[in-house]
Structures are given as C-alpha cells and as structure tokens.
Design an enzyme around this catalytic site. Structure first.
Site, PDB file in Angstrom:
ATOM      1  N   GLU A 264       0.881  -1.175   0.000  1.00  0.00           N
ATOM      2  CA  GLU A 264       0.000   0.000   0.000  1.00  0.00           C
ATOM      3  C   GLU A 264       0.913   1.218   0.000  1.00  0.00           C
ATOM      4  O   GLU A 264       1.559   1.497   1.012  1.00  0.00           O
ATOM      5  CB  GLU A 264      -0.857   0.030   1.264  1.00  0.00           C
ATOM      6  CG  GLU A 264      -1.758  -1.162   1.419  1.00  0.00           C
ATOM      7  CD  GLU A 264      -3.156  -0.872   0.949  1.00  0.00           C
ATOM      8  OE1 GLU A 264      -3.886  -1.824   0.714  1.00  0.00           O
ATOM      9  OE2 GLU A 264      -3.500   0.315   0.808  1.00  0.00           O
ATOM     10  N   CYS A 298      -2.427   8.779   2.891  1.00  0.00           N
ATOM     11  CA  CYS A 298      -2.165   8.266   1.548  1.00  0.00           C
ATOM     12  C   CYS A 298      -3.332   8.599   0.623  1.00  0.00           C
ATOM     13  O   CYS A 298      -3.145   8.727  -0.579  1.00  0.00           O
ATOM     14  CB  CYS A 298      -1.937   6.771   1.608  1.00  0.00           C
ATOM     15  SG  CYS A 298      -3.233   5.915   2.495  1.00  0.00           S
ATOM     16  N   GLU A 396       3.740  13.466  -4.540  1.00  0.00           N
ATOM     17  CA  GLU A 396       2.997  13.377  -3.281  1.00  0.00           C
ATOM     18  C   GLU A 396       3.644  14.314  -2.258  1.00  0.00           C
ATOM     19  O   GLU A 396       4.810  14.144  -1.914  1.00  0.00           O
ATOM     20  CB  GLU A 396       3.038  11.936  -2.764  1.00  0.00           C
ATOM     21  CG  GLU A 396       2.191  11.730  -1.538  1.00  0.00           C
ATOM     22  CD  GLU A 396       2.284  10.316  -0.986  1.00  0.00           C
ATOM     23  OE1 GLU A 396       3.412   9.813  -0.859  1.00  0.00           O
ATOM     24  OE2 GLU A 396       1.236   9.733  -0.697  1.00  0.00           O
TER      25      GLU A 396
HETATM   26  P1  NAD Z   1       8.371   5.012   4.727  1.00  0.00           P
HETATM   27  O1  NAD Z   1       8.327   4.219   3.476  1.00  0.00           O
HETATM   28  O2  NAD Z   1       9.537   5.874   4.970  1.00  0.00           O
HETATM   29  O3  NAD Z   1       8.290   4.063   5.997  1.00  0.00           O
HETATM   30  C1  NAD Z   1       7.240   3.126   6.170  1.00  0.00           C
HETATM   31  C2  NAD Z   1       7.725   1.984   7.026  1.00  0.00           C
HETATM   32  O4  NAD Z   1       8.767   1.309   6.328  1.00  0.00           O
HETATM   33  C3  NAD Z   1       8.312   2.399   8.368  1.00  0.00           C
HETATM   34  O5  NAD Z   1       7.973   1.428   9.347  1.00  0.00           O
HETATM   35  C4  NAD Z   1       9.810   2.367   8.097  1.00  0.00           C
HETATM   36  O6  NAD Z   1      10.568   2.124   9.268  1.00  0.00           O
HETATM   37  C5  NAD Z   1       9.907   1.197   7.154  1.00  0.00           C
HETATM   38  N1  NAD Z   1      11.085   1.203   6.272  1.00  0.00           N
HETATM   39  C6  NAD Z   1      11.840   2.257   5.869  1.00  0.00           C
HETATM   40  N2  NAD Z   1      12.833   1.829   5.062  1.00  0.00           N
HETATM   41  C7  NAD Z   1      12.697   0.498   4.952  1.00  0.00           C
HETATM   42  C8  NAD Z   1      13.399  -0.513   4.234  1.00  0.00           C
HETATM   43  N3  NAD Z   1      14.459  -0.229   3.475  1.00  0.00           N
HETATM   44  N4  NAD Z   1      12.968  -1.789   4.322  1.00  0.00           N
HETATM   45  C9  NAD Z   1      11.889  -2.102   5.068  1.00  0.00           C
HETATM   46  N5  NAD Z   1      11.187  -1.192   5.781  1.00  0.00           N
HETATM   47  C10 NAD Z   1      11.588   0.089   5.710  1.00  0.00           C
HETATM   48  O7  NAD Z   1       7.001   5.825   4.768  1.00  0.00           O
HETATM   49  P2  NAD Z   1       6.531   6.853   5.885  1.00  0.00           P
HETATM   50  O8  NAD Z   1       7.307   8.114   5.685  1.00  0.00           O
HETATM   51  O9  NAD Z   1       6.518   6.205   7.218  1.00  0.00           O
HETATM   52  O10 NAD Z   1       4.988   7.064   5.469  1.00  0.00           O
HETATM   53  C11 NAD Z   1       4.601   7.961   4.462  1.00  0.00           C
HETATM   54  C12 NAD Z   1       4.339   7.241   3.157  1.00  0.00           C
HETATM   55  O11 NAD Z   1       3.473   6.134   3.349  1.00  0.00           O
HETATM   56  C13 NAD Z   1       3.638   8.097   2.137  1.00  0.00           C
HETATM   57  O12 NAD Z   1       4.244   7.938   0.868  1.00  0.00           O
HETATM   58  C14 NAD Z   1       2.228   7.557   2.077  1.00  0.00           C
HETATM   59  O13 NAD Z   1       1.544   7.749   0.893  1.00  0.00           O
HETATM   60  C15 NAD Z   1       2.434   6.137   2.379  1.00  0.00           C
HETATM   61  N6  NAD Z   1       1.219   5.554   2.967  1.00  0.00           N
HETATM   62  C16 NAD Z   1       0.443   4.742   2.190  1.00  0.00           C
HETATM   63  C17 NAD Z   1      -0.729   4.211   2.702  1.00  0.00           C
HETATM   64  C18 NAD Z   1      -1.623   3.344   1.872  1.00  0.00           C
HETATM   65  O14 NAD Z   1      -2.477   2.678   2.420  1.00  0.00           O
HETATM   66  N7  NAD Z   1      -1.448   3.312   0.568  1.00  0.00           N
HETATM   67  C19 NAD Z   1      -1.104   4.484   4.004  1.00  0.00           C
HETATM   68  C20 NAD Z   1      -0.289   5.310   4.760  1.00  0.00           C
HETATM   69  C21 NAD Z   1       0.892   5.831   4.229  1.00  0.00           C
END
Ligand code: NAD
Length: 500
Positions: A264, A298, A396
């Site tokens: 997602e 999101c 975004e």
């Molecule tokens: P992010 O991708 O930086 O982090 C998300 C999660 O992934 C965190 O738990 C982080 O610790 C982990 N992570 C980071 N690097 C990683 C790696 N290399 N391998 C595995 N895990 C890793 O995102 P964020 O800044 O926490 O959230 C914002 C983003 O999330 C926005 O782009 C938003 O659109 C998206 N989002 C999508 C949905 C959806 O349902 N589509 C919902 C909420 C947020």
C-alpha cells in the site's frame, strides 16, 4: 494502565515501552533506545528499543513455532473469532490510553484519534465474523469418479511494516484479518510511532491469543525493516509506506525467498468537482479531504480538479473553509489539525510550498509555518492556477497543500485525474448520475467516493491501482489475501489403471 488516570497533559517523564515477542513485553535491556519527542510539544514522550536483526530472528522464530504447531491455525474459526472479539473489547477498554500515547507520538488531535481507535474495534469485530465464514469451494460436477475441493490455508508467518501517519489504524486494518485465517505475525511499526503496536500485543495476549502468534519488533526501517523484507522465513509481507521504500521491499523479496507481498504505497488523489455539484458540500468535503490529518494521508484529496466555470468561486469557498480549520495542540479536544509528524516530512512540505511559489502557482491561502510556541505546524495551504507539469501537481506532498487545476470538459477532467503514476483514491462531486458513473468508471483508483470523501470502514477493501500498490487489505479480501489456495482432486471408487 487505569483509563481514568490519563489526563490530557504532557507526561512528567517519557514512558518506556519494550518490544513484544512470544506473548510478553521485552524491555530494552542493553539495546539502544529511541527517544521519541512529541512533534507538537518538543518534549520526550516515549522510549522504545532499537531492535536488531537478531531480535527480528527471535520474533520470526517465535511466529514460526506458533504456526508450525498449529496452536492458532489449528483452532476452529469460532475459537479464533472469540479471541478477536475479546481483543475488540480490550481495545475499547484501553482506547483512551492508545489515543493519548499516539497523540503524543504522532501530533494527531486527540478527538480524531478516539474516532480512529474506535474504528479499530469494528475491524476486529468484523474480522471475527470473517474467521467463521472463510471457506473454499467444491466441484461436484467432475463426473462419477472425481470430486474437487478448493480450500484456503493461512500463508504462514506474515510480516507487517507500517508508517507513522495512522499507526494504530493501519495496523488494525491488517492484524485481525491476517489472524482470522490462522497466520502468525511479526509487526514492525514506524520508529516514530511504535507505542500503540506494543499495546496491541498486550491486548491480544490478554484476549487469549496464544503466545508467539503476534510479535512486534521496534526499530529503524533501514535495519530491522530491511531485514524483515530479506528474511527467508517470512512467508508474506504487508508493507504500507512510501513508493520509494516499496521498491526496496520488492527487490529484497525477489533477492530472498520470493515472499508474497501486499503493498500500500503513495497517492496523489484527485477531487473532481463539477459546476452542478452542491458546492457548499463539495467545499467542505474538499477542505476535509486535504485538511484531515494535516494532509498526511495516503488518500488525501490533494488535487482539486474543478470545472472552469466555477473554479474561481469554488476555490474561494474552499479557502474560506480551510481558513477556519482549528490548528493546534493535539491534546486540546477542539483541535482539528495537529502537528506535522516528522521533521523530515515538515521539511518536505515546506520545500514543496517554496517550489510551488517558484513554479509560478498562485498562493491562495497559507503557505507558511504556524507559530504555536513549540512544535511544527503548517498552515492549510492552497495553490491556484496549477498546471499539470508542476511538481506540486505531480508529486505526493503528504501535507495540507491543495492544488487547483480547472477543466473545461468531462473528458479533460478524467484525463487530468489519470495523469499520475498513482491510483490510490479519487472523489467526484456532481448531482448528475451520468457524470458520476462515467468518472468512477474511467478514473483509475482503488477507492472512490461520490459526493463524499475519506469514508471507510471494515467492510470495503482498500488498495491501489498503478504505482499505489499491490493487493487489497480489509473486507473479505483482506482475509483472502493472507491465504493460499489449495486444489484437491479426490477419486471416488476404483482407479482406471494407466498400466494394464
Ligand atoms: P516510509 O516508506 O519511509 O516508511 C514506512 C515503514 O517502512 C516504516 O515502518 C519504516 O521504518 C519502514 N522502512 C523504511 N525503510 C525500509 C526498508 N528499506 N525496508 C523495510 N522497511 C523500511 O514511509 P513513511 O514516511 O513512514 O509514510 C509515508 C508514506 O506512506 C507516504 O508515501 C504515504 O503515501 C504512504 N502511505 C500509504 C498508505 C496506503 O495505504 N497506501 C497508508 C499510509 C501511508
């Protein structure tokens, strides 16, 4: 923690949380500790262990043992449902506590959080019903000698990686559905907002979930998250977060055990408003769609695509609404938008606002930080005269920044709406049923709202088209995604021999 002891004031000292393995909270011990500061108050509020790859191995091993001995997957759907229903009661009982710590870690308003955590109760209750109704298929039409059965089995050990924008809600859009079919879980919440995941572990254990079935490792994405994506004994991974990290997850899954993935990811969601809409309703909906959670959703409706004949008037109506949003202290019951959750996100949003100005868009509202004495707050912002090539229209922003782009014809509105790599959500505002249906059919988005926005609940599946992700969470599909299908042919009577 006694619910009545929770006062809406800052804690005297940060609360220590552990991580959660084999039904128990594990204290940090000699691990490094991440101290989370409230983004609204600039004071430390929680302390969480930085788990290591070895901690992840332990959690995955606990989940594997629990899955292999069938202590959960071997139960009847009715017995699993009973645990999920007790967990729903447990969330209800600790709602105030979860909302309080999440408000401090995330900067979200407390009133909003009570609604979100209340919604999570419904997720568990709905998934309990699905645990009982999950079933396969049968083929009684294969001739006298053959019967076919299609069964669904849990995938096994499921990893769940979640972001900081809806820490408890996003977890609960997955956990009860994943548990419903009998999987075991290792969750990795965002390092900025991990407390509520650990509390959920306690609630599940108290509800009777066997130990090892739900585990939480806390820590940094680049280490423990990446290790989860690469892990050979994680059978499936549900990742919610940025598209950039999603790409790293896909690469890691491909380079390890080809674990099944649910993704997602990001969105740049259109709000299409026709001149014949109830413009008062639409203005409120558009303001809500970008203002809710400070635009850190999101599914935020970040692109207003409005019929040219009413564009100027309507943009002003939205601006009038957005100017009245109460921005402030998350612990104040009247606050509608709290703080921007992370420093990096704050910098990103302000960078896009500067870019919008330099790209030549017209600043209609906001465009600056708000001084609350402490913390990081950004004023609800609108840019008019935004063209499709501008970065603020394409990328975004994940903040309270709305772009306004006018359209002349229905076809042009659809073309603008689809002119993005994303396909997560879309809204259309019109009183004309033909326009509404044409737009919902032709705009590429996994979630659609007609004359409303950001509505949701446990029944309808969520997920994206295009680069917004793979698979669906919640609804009946939210259980099915975490199962694998087995086809069984059963011969009846004497075999017709191949060798004479
Ligand atoms: P992010 O991708 O930086 O982090 C998300 C999660 O992934 C965190 O738990 C982080 O610790 C982990 N992570 C980071 N690097 C990683 C790696 N290399 N391998 C595995 N895990 C890793 O995102 P964020 O800044 O926490 O959230 C914002 C983003 O999330 C926005 O782009 C938003 O659109 C998206 N989002 C999508 C949905 C959806 O349902 N589509 C919902 C909420 C947020």
């Amino acid at each position: 923690m006694d619910q009545s002891s929770i006062k809406l004031q800052l804690p005297e000292a940060p609360r220590d949380f552990g991580f959660f393995v084999n039904g128990k909270t594990v204290p940090a011990g000699d691990r490094e500790v991440f101290e989370r500061h409230s983004p609204a108050h600039d004071v430390p509020v929680t302390r969480l262990p930085q788990c290591t790859a070895a901690d992840l191995d332990d959690a995955v091993a606990a989940a594997r043992t629990a899955f292999a001995d069938r202590r959960w997957s071997g139960l009847s759907g009715a017995d699993r449902a009973a645990v999920l229903l007790k967990a729903a009661d447990g969330i209800r009982a600790r709602l105030e506590e979860i909302a309080y710590w999440e408000a401090l870690e995330s900067g979200k308003p407390i009133a909003q959080l009570r609604g979100e955590v209340g919604g999570c109760v419904g997720m568990f209750e709905y998934a309990a019903g699905l645990a009982r109704s999950l079933h396969g298929d049968s083929f009684n039409n294969l001739g006298e000698g053959m019967f076919g059965v299609v069964t669904r089995e849990p995938v096994g050990v499921v990893g769940i990686i979640t972001p900081w924008n809806f820490p408890f809600l996003i977890l609960c859009e997955r956990v009860p559905y994943v548990l419903a079919s009998g999987n075991s879980i290792v969750a990795k919440p965002s390092e900025f907002t991990s407390a509520s995941a650990v509390i959920l572990g306690e609630i599940l254990t108290e509800a009777g979930l066997p130990e090892g079935v739900f585990n939480v490792v806390t820590g940094i994405g680049a280490t423990v998250g990446q290790a989860m994506a690469e892990h050979h004994d994680v059978d499936m991974l549900s990742f919610t977060g940025s598209t950039r990290t999603g790409r790293a997850i896909v690469a890691a899954a491909g380079a390890s055990n080809f674990k099944k993935l649910g993704l997602e990811l990001g969105g740049k969601n259109p709000q299409i408003v026709f001149a014949d809409a109830d413009l008062e309703d639409a203005a409120d909906g558009v303001a809500f769609g970008i203002g809710f959670n400070g635009g850190q959703c999101c599914v935020s409706g970040a692109r207003l695509i409005v019929e040219a004949s009413v564009a100027e008037k309507f943009a002003q109506m939205v601006a009038d609404k957005m100017a009245k949003i109460t921005v402030g202290d998350p612990l104040d019951e009247t606050t509608q938008i709290g703080a921007i959750t992370t420093d990096a996100q704050n910098t990103t949003i302000l960078g896009y606002i500067e870019q919008g100005k330099s790209e030549g868009a017209e600043l209609v509202l906001g465009g600056d930080v708000m001084d609350m004495g402490a913390g990081q707050f950004i004023a609800p912002t609108i840019f008019g005269n935004v063209t499709r090539d501008m970065a603020i229209a394409r990328e975004e922003i994940f903040g309270p920044v709305l772009t306004v782009t006018p359209f002349q014809t229905l076809d042009e509105a659809i073309e603008i709406a689809n002119d993005t790599d994303y396909g997560l959500a879309a809204s259309v505002w019109t009183k004309n049923i033909d326009k509404a249906l044409t737009v919902t059919r032709r705009v590429q988005a996994g979630r659609f709202w007609v004359n409303t926005t950001l509505a949701g609940g446990p029944e309808l599946p969520i997920g994206g088209f295009k680069q917004s992700g793979w698979g669906r969470e919640a609804g009946a599909m939210g259980v099915e995604e975490y199962t694998q299908v087995k086809s069984t042919h059963i011969e009846i009577g004497k075999r017709n021999h191949w060798i004479g």
